[in-house]
Design a protein around this motif. Structure first.
Motif, PDB file in Angstrom:
ATOM      1  N   GLY A 151      -2.581  -1.827  49.479  1.00 40.81           N
ATOM      2  CA  GLY A 151      -3.572  -2.785  49.964  1.00 40.81           C
ATOM      3  C   GLY A 151      -4.836  -2.826  49.120  1.00 40.81           C
ATOM      4  N   ILE A 152      -4.763  -2.245  47.928  1.00 39.98           N
ATOM      5  CA  ILE A 152      -5.928  -2.268  47.039  1.00 39.98           C
ATOM      6  C   ILE A 152      -5.820  -3.497  46.151  1.00 39.98           C
ATOM      7  CG2 ILE A 152      -7.169  -1.054  45.214  1.00 39.98           C
ATOM      8  CD1 ILE A 152      -5.963   1.558  46.441  1.00 39.98           C
ATOM      9  N   THR A 153      -6.703  -4.431  46.380  1.00 39.48           N
ATOM     10  CA  THR A 153      -6.578  -5.724  45.705  1.00 39.48           C
ATOM     11  C   THR A 153      -7.529  -5.872  44.536  1.00 39.48           C
ATOM     12  OG1 THR A 153      -8.127  -6.557  47.350  1.00 39.48           O
ATOM     13  CG2 THR A 153      -5.799  -6.974  47.753  1.00 39.48           C
ATOM     14  N   THR A 154      -8.418  -4.907  44.362  1.00 43.05           N
ATOM     15  CA  THR A 154      -9.453  -5.066  43.348  1.00 43.05           C
ATOM     16  C   THR A 154      -9.229  -4.176  42.135  1.00 43.05           C
ATOM     17  OG1 THR A 154     -10.776  -3.429  44.507  1.00 43.05           O
ATOM     18  CG2 THR A 154     -11.209  -5.721  45.010  1.00 43.05           C
ATOM     19  N   ALA A 155      -8.012  -3.670  41.987  1.00 40.86           N
ATOM     20  CA  ALA A 155      -7.731  -2.785  40.857  1.00 40.86           C
ATOM     21  C   ALA A 155      -7.695  -3.579  39.558  1.00 40.86           C
ATOM     22  CB  ALA A 155      -6.399  -2.075  41.069  1.00 40.86           C
ATOM     23  N   GLU A 156      -8.150  -2.918  38.511  1.00 39.49           N
ATOM     24  CA  GLU A 156      -8.263  -3.573  37.220  1.00 39.49           C
ATOM     25  C   GLU A 156      -7.515  -2.753  36.188  1.00 39.49           C
ATOM     26  OE1 GLU A 156     -12.033  -3.685  34.958  1.00 39.49           O
ATOM     27  OE2 GLU A 156     -12.472  -5.307  36.392  1.00 39.49           O
ATOM     28  N   PHE A 157      -6.436  -3.309  35.655  1.00 39.56           N
ATOM     29  CA  PHE A 157      -5.636  -2.600  34.657  1.00 39.56           C
ATOM     30  C   PHE A 157      -6.168  -2.881  33.262  1.00 39.56           C
ATOM     31  CE2 PHE A 157      -1.683  -0.811  36.500  1.00 39.56           C
ATOM     32  CZ  PHE A 157      -1.949  -1.088  37.811  1.00 39.56           C
ATOM     33  N   ASN A 158      -6.399  -1.811  32.503  1.00 36.45           N
ATOM     34  CA  ASN A 158      -6.840  -1.945  31.122  1.00 36.45           C
ATOM     35  C   ASN A 158      -5.842  -1.258  30.214  1.00 36.45           C
ATOM     36  OD1 ASN A 158      -9.922  -2.968  30.884  1.00 36.45           O
ATOM     37  ND2 ASN A 158      -9.539  -1.999  32.847  1.00 36.45           N
ATOM     38  N   ILE A 159      -5.272  -2.038  29.300  1.00 39.22           N
ATOM     39  CA  ILE A 159      -4.196  -1.511  28.468  1.00 39.22           C
ATOM     40  C   ILE A 159      -4.581  -1.572  26.995  1.00 39.22           C
ATOM     41  CG2 ILE A 159      -1.746  -1.715  27.923  1.00 39.22           C
ATOM     42  CD1 ILE A 159      -1.453  -3.381  30.502  1.00 39.22           C
ATOM     43  N   ASN A 160      -4.192  -0.531  26.279  1.00 38.05           N
ATOM     44  CA  ASN A 160      -4.452  -0.491  24.844  1.00 38.05           C
ATOM     45  C   ASN A 160      -3.231   0.082  24.135  1.00 38.05           C
ATOM     46  OD1 ASN A 160      -5.688  -0.570  22.370  1.00 38.05           O
ATOM     47  ND2 ASN A 160      -7.006   1.209  22.740  1.00 38.05           N
ATOM     48  N   HIS A 161      -3.163  -0.102  22.849  1.00 37.40           N
ATOM     49  CA  HIS A 161      -2.125   0.546  22.056  1.00 37.40           C
ATOM     50  C   HIS A 161      -2.833   1.328  20.956  1.00 37.40           C
ATOM     51  CE1 HIS A 161       1.274   1.510  19.669  1.00 37.40           C
ATOM     52  NE2 HIS A 161       2.110   0.732  20.329  1.00 37.40           N
ATOM     53  N   LEU A 162      -2.736   2.656  21.069  1.00 37.96           N
ATOM     54  CA  LEU A 162      -3.496   3.487  20.137  1.00 37.96           C
ATOM     55  C   LEU A 162      -2.966   3.414  18.716  1.00 37.96           C
ATOM     56  CD1 LEU A 162      -4.292   6.684  22.211  1.00 37.96           C
ATOM     57  CD2 LEU A 162      -5.763   4.755  21.698  1.00 37.96           C
ATOM     58  N   GLY A 163      -1.757   2.913  18.562  1.00 40.89           N
ATOM     59  CA  GLY A 163      -1.172   2.802  17.232  1.00 40.89           C
ATOM     60  C   GLY A 163      -1.999   1.935  16.298  1.00 40.89           C
ATOM     61  N   ILE A 164      -2.709   0.988  16.883  1.00 45.09           N
ATOM     62  CA  ILE A 164      -3.498   0.078  16.051  1.00 45.09           C
ATOM     63  C   ILE A 164      -4.643   0.825  15.376  1.00 45.09           C
ATOM     64  CG2 ILE A 164      -4.949  -1.974  16.071  1.00 45.09           C
ATOM     65  CD1 ILE A 164      -3.203  -2.922  18.489  1.00 45.09           C
ATOM     66  N   ILE A 165      -5.398   1.542  16.180  1.00 46.89           N
ATOM     67  CA  ILE A 165      -6.533   2.270  15.612  1.00 46.89           C
ATOM     68  C   ILE A 165      -6.047   3.432  14.737  1.00 46.89           C
ATOM     69  CG2 ILE A 165      -6.877   3.793  17.605  1.00 46.89           C
ATOM     70  CD1 ILE A 165      -9.899   3.423  17.120  1.00 46.89           C
ATOM     71  N   ARG A 166      -4.945   4.035  15.161  1.00 49.75           N
ATOM     72  CA  ARG A 166      -4.378   5.118  14.327  1.00 49.75           C
ATOM     73  C   ARG A 166      -3.942   4.574  12.960  1.00 49.75           C
ATOM     74  NH1 ARG A 166      -2.773   8.594  18.795  1.00 49.75           N
ATOM     75  NH2 ARG A 166      -4.753   9.629  19.128  1.00 49.75           N
ATOM     76  N   GLY A 167      -3.395   3.373  12.996  1.00 52.11           N
ATOM     77  CA  GLY A 167      -2.992   2.724  11.745  1.00 52.11           C
ATOM     78  C   GLY A 167      -4.176   2.523  10.819  1.00 52.11           C
ATOM     79  N   LEU A 168      -5.284   2.113  11.421  1.00 48.96           N
ATOM     80  CA  LEU A 168      -6.495   1.932  10.619  1.00 48.96           C
ATOM     81  C   LEU A 168      -6.957   3.252  10.025  1.00 48.96           C
ATOM     82  CD1 LEU A 168      -8.654  -0.529  12.746  1.00 48.96           C
ATOM     83  CD2 LEU A 168      -7.711  -0.933  10.460  1.00 48.96           C
ATOM     84  N   PHE A 169      -6.950   4.273  10.847  1.00 47.99           N
ATOM     85  CA  PHE A 169      -7.353   5.600  10.358  1.00 47.99           C
ATOM     86  C   PHE A 169      -6.465   6.028   9.196  1.00 47.99           C
ATOM     87  CE2 PHE A 169      -9.115   6.688  14.801  1.00 47.99           C
ATOM     88  CZ  PHE A 169     -10.401   6.342  14.422  1.00 47.99           C
ATOM     89  N   ALA A 170      -5.168   5.745   9.342  1.00 50.15           N
ATOM     90  CA  ALA A 170      -4.231   6.130   8.281  1.00 50.15           C
ATOM     91  C   ALA A 170      -4.538   5.350   7.001  1.00 50.15           C
ATOM     92  CB  ALA A 170      -2.786   5.867   8.730  1.00 50.15           C
ATOM     93  N   HIS A 171      -4.770   4.083   7.173  1.00 50.99           N
ATOM     94  CA  HIS A 171      -5.034   3.244   6.005  1.00 50.99           C
ATOM     95  C   HIS A 171      -6.257   3.734   5.232  1.00 50.99           C
ATOM     96  CE1 HIS A 171      -4.960  -0.517   3.675  1.00 50.99           C
ATOM     97  NE2 HIS A 171      -6.286  -0.392   3.657  1.00 50.99           N
ATOM     98  N   PHE A 172      -7.275   4.112   5.990  1.00 48.48           N
ATOM     99  CA  PHE A 172      -8.519   4.538   5.324  1.00 48.48           C
ATOM    100  C   PHE A 172      -8.590   6.043   5.115  1.00 48.48           C
ATOM    101  CE2 PHE A 172      -9.692   0.364   6.882  1.00 48.48           C
ATOM    102  CZ  PHE A 172     -10.420  -0.153   5.820  1.00 48.48           C
ATOM    103  N   ASP A 173      -7.476   6.715   5.456  1.00 55.59           N
ATOM    104  CA  ASP A 173      -7.361   8.140   5.153  1.00 55.59           C
ATOM    105  C   ASP A 173      -8.468   8.970   5.813  1.00 55.59           C
ATOM    106  OD1 ASP A 173      -5.996  10.201   4.040  1.00 55.59           O
ATOM    107  OD2 ASP A 173      -7.173  10.199   2.176  1.00 55.59           O
ATOM    108  N   ILE A 174      -8.592   8.797   7.132  1.00 53.18           N
ATOM    109  CA  ILE A 174      -9.622   9.519   7.875  1.00 53.18           C
ATOM    110  C   ILE A 174      -9.029  10.811   8.453  1.00 53.18           C
ATOM    111  CG2 ILE A 174     -11.218   9.379   9.841  1.00 53.18           C
ATOM    112  CD1 ILE A 174     -11.809   7.406   7.563  1.00 53.18           C
ATOM    113  N   ASP A 175      -9.726  11.931   8.276  1.00 48.25           N
ATOM    114  CA  ASP A 175      -9.179  13.203   8.758  1.00 48.25           C
ATOM    115  C   ASP A 175      -9.228  13.281  10.292  1.00 48.25           C
ATOM    116  OD1 ASP A 175     -11.668  14.839   9.691  1.00 48.25           O
ATOM    117  OD2 ASP A 175     -12.223  13.893   7.768  1.00 48.25           O
TER     118      ASP A 175
END
Length: 434
Positions: A151-175
């Motif tokens: 009966g909780i009608t005000t829930a807010e789902f927030n979804i992300n995919h960490l692969g995107i930011i991890r990909g960026l880190f990989a590209h720029f070679d961040i430790d």
RNA sequence: GCCGGGGUAGGGUAGGCGGUCAUCCUACGGGACUGUGGAUCCUGUGACUCGGGUUCAAAUCUCGGCCCCGGCCCCA
């Protein structure tokens, strides 16, 4: 008062317990409806299980102790790690995917506040060995379904995919250390701080203005599926992000097939820890104070971290106490029907045993019944019956009994009738169910 | 760990510039009242969170602990 409850713990009395149980039943039904099976793990585990997952720092936030055999143990602060352990111990060769759910209390040594206690309950699940967008979509669908059913009608789902930011880190070679530092800032959700940390005067990453710029823009991306196109445009030059982006897009498409529409894509959801590999999601309910997050989950390689082969699992944990807060916040305290419908009492000493007999007969006929155990005087009988809010009171008195009858009083209408003692069950059943 | 607000019978409360037996409601026990007053009236039990300090005198002022509520930090 000599003894008090330990700090941050609660006693649950009858009413609250019934409400919690009611919610618990709803959740069980939903999870089982999706084919998940319940397991239970110990309340305490090797301390190392938790420090391996979350780092040595968590030790001062949990209840740990040495047992008489000098083992380092800890009361579980969460149930994801125990489930991974259970998988390694018992289920490695079981056909995949494995669908597990659990409900139980966890313990953390923290400062109590609204929605935060030292003993609290988590209701969660793990889908092991199905690393596909549909696995993730089903998990989110079930989570959404569960919260709706409560009966909780005000829930807010927030979804992300960490692969995107991890990909960026990989590209720029961040430790990894720097990655972690950035993730912590992102997770805080503080725009100003993020701006300062990325593109301010003294950014965390000093020599990569391009990355900082992209990250800052990325974190601002919150919205429905249409933002996928914006993300694509932004990260198109970085090949390492493409696979994750495709997965993300596929997830979004699949979510709709699973009839989930109630979500936001939010590139700012981080869930700091390293073992998250794919999607992550958090659910918030406004109005719960500082602890508005009622659920957190994602896809991770926890089993590998514990020394098993690389099996990916997706799961989430619902903060049961916060859900209860949300339910009350939204719908108030639900009125619960009293369980006991009938009260039996002897009017005179001589009929007492007959009263017990009648009570047992009613109970065996599945009519929840209370019988007078305190030898109440007549005038207190009706007062008590009224207070416990029963529908019928059976008065067992000498005069009626001589004719083989008892008096059944309808507490609402205040009318009463003489009923043959052998017909009491039928009489009350008839009145209760017709 | 830090900041703010609190703590008076089982539950809910009044009192708070120190000074009569600490207020009221409710709950609980007993009675008026021996099978139909679920009412009413009477009556009883029951509390100043703990410890130190100031004072002739502390529920009241002061310091510290414990606990509660909210927030910060953290959030697996």
């Amino acid at each position: 008062m000599e003894f008090e409850r330990p700090r941050g713990t609660r006693d649950f009395l009858f009413e609250e317990m019934r409400q919690r149980k009611y919610a618990e039943d709803i959740l069980r039904n939903v999870f089982e409806n999706y084919g998940f099976g319940e397991v239970q793990t110990p309340l305490f585990e090797d301390l190392k299980l938790f420090t391996t997952k979350s780092g040595e720092e968590i030790v001062d936030q949990l209840y740990n102790f040495k047992d008489k055999g000098d083992r380092d143990l800890a009361l579980r602060p969460e149930i994801t790690a125990p489930i991974a352990r259970l998988y390694l111990n018992e289920l490695q060769k079981t056909s995949k995917p494995i669908k597990i759910y659990y409900y139980g209390s966890c313990f953390r040594y923290e400062r109590p506040q609204k929605g935060r206690f030292r003993q609290f309950w988590q209701f969660g699940c793990e889908l092991i060995g199905a690393k596909t967008p549909e696995g993730e979509a089903e998990i989110i669908a079930m989570c959404n379904n569960a919260i709706e059913e409560l009966g909780i009608t005000t829930a807010e789902f927030n979804i992300n995919h960490l692969g995107i930011i991890r990909g960026l880190f990989a590209h720029f070679d961040i430790d990894t250390a720097t990655q972690r530092e950035i993730m912590v800032v992102i997770d805080k959700g503080d725009k100003e701080l993020l701006k300062e940390s990325l593109v301010g005067d003294n950014p965390i990453i000093k020599d990569k203005p391009e990355l900082n710029e992209v990250l800052f823009k990325l974190m601002d991306m919150v919205g429905d599926s249409s933002i996928i196109a914006d993300i694509r445009e932004l990260v198109a030059p970085y090949e390492e992000t493409q696979e994750a982006l495709e997965e993300f897009e596929e997830l979004v498409k699949t979510l709709e097939s699973f009839q989930v529409f109630n979500y936001k894509l939010n590139l700012g959801v981080a869930r700091g820890l390293d073992y998250y590999t794919g999607i992550v999601f958090e659910v918030y309910v406004e109005g719960l104070g500082a602890q508005k997050q009622v659920c957190g989950g994602g896809t991770y390689s926890l089993v590998k971290l514990f020394g098993g082969e690389d099996v990916v699992s997706t799961g989430f944990a619902l903060g049961f106490d916060r859900l209860m807060n949300a339910i009350e916040e939204l719908n108030g305290k639900p009125e619960l029907e009293p369980i006991v419908s009938t009260y039996v009492s002897a009017i005179s000493d001589s009929t007492r045993h007959e009263a017990f007999n009648i009570a047992q007969t009613l109970r065996k006929a599945a009519i929840p019944t209370e019988v007078d155990l305190s030898r109440k005087k007549f005038k207190k009988i009706l007062a008590y019956a009224n207070k416990i809010d029963v529908k019928y009171t059976v008065l067992v008195g000498e005069r009626d009994l001589e004719d083989g009858k008892v008096t059944v009083k309808d507490m609402l209408s205040r009318e009463q009738e003489l009923v043959d003692i052998d017909n009491v069950v039928e009489y009350i059943k008839d009145k209760l169910y017709n």
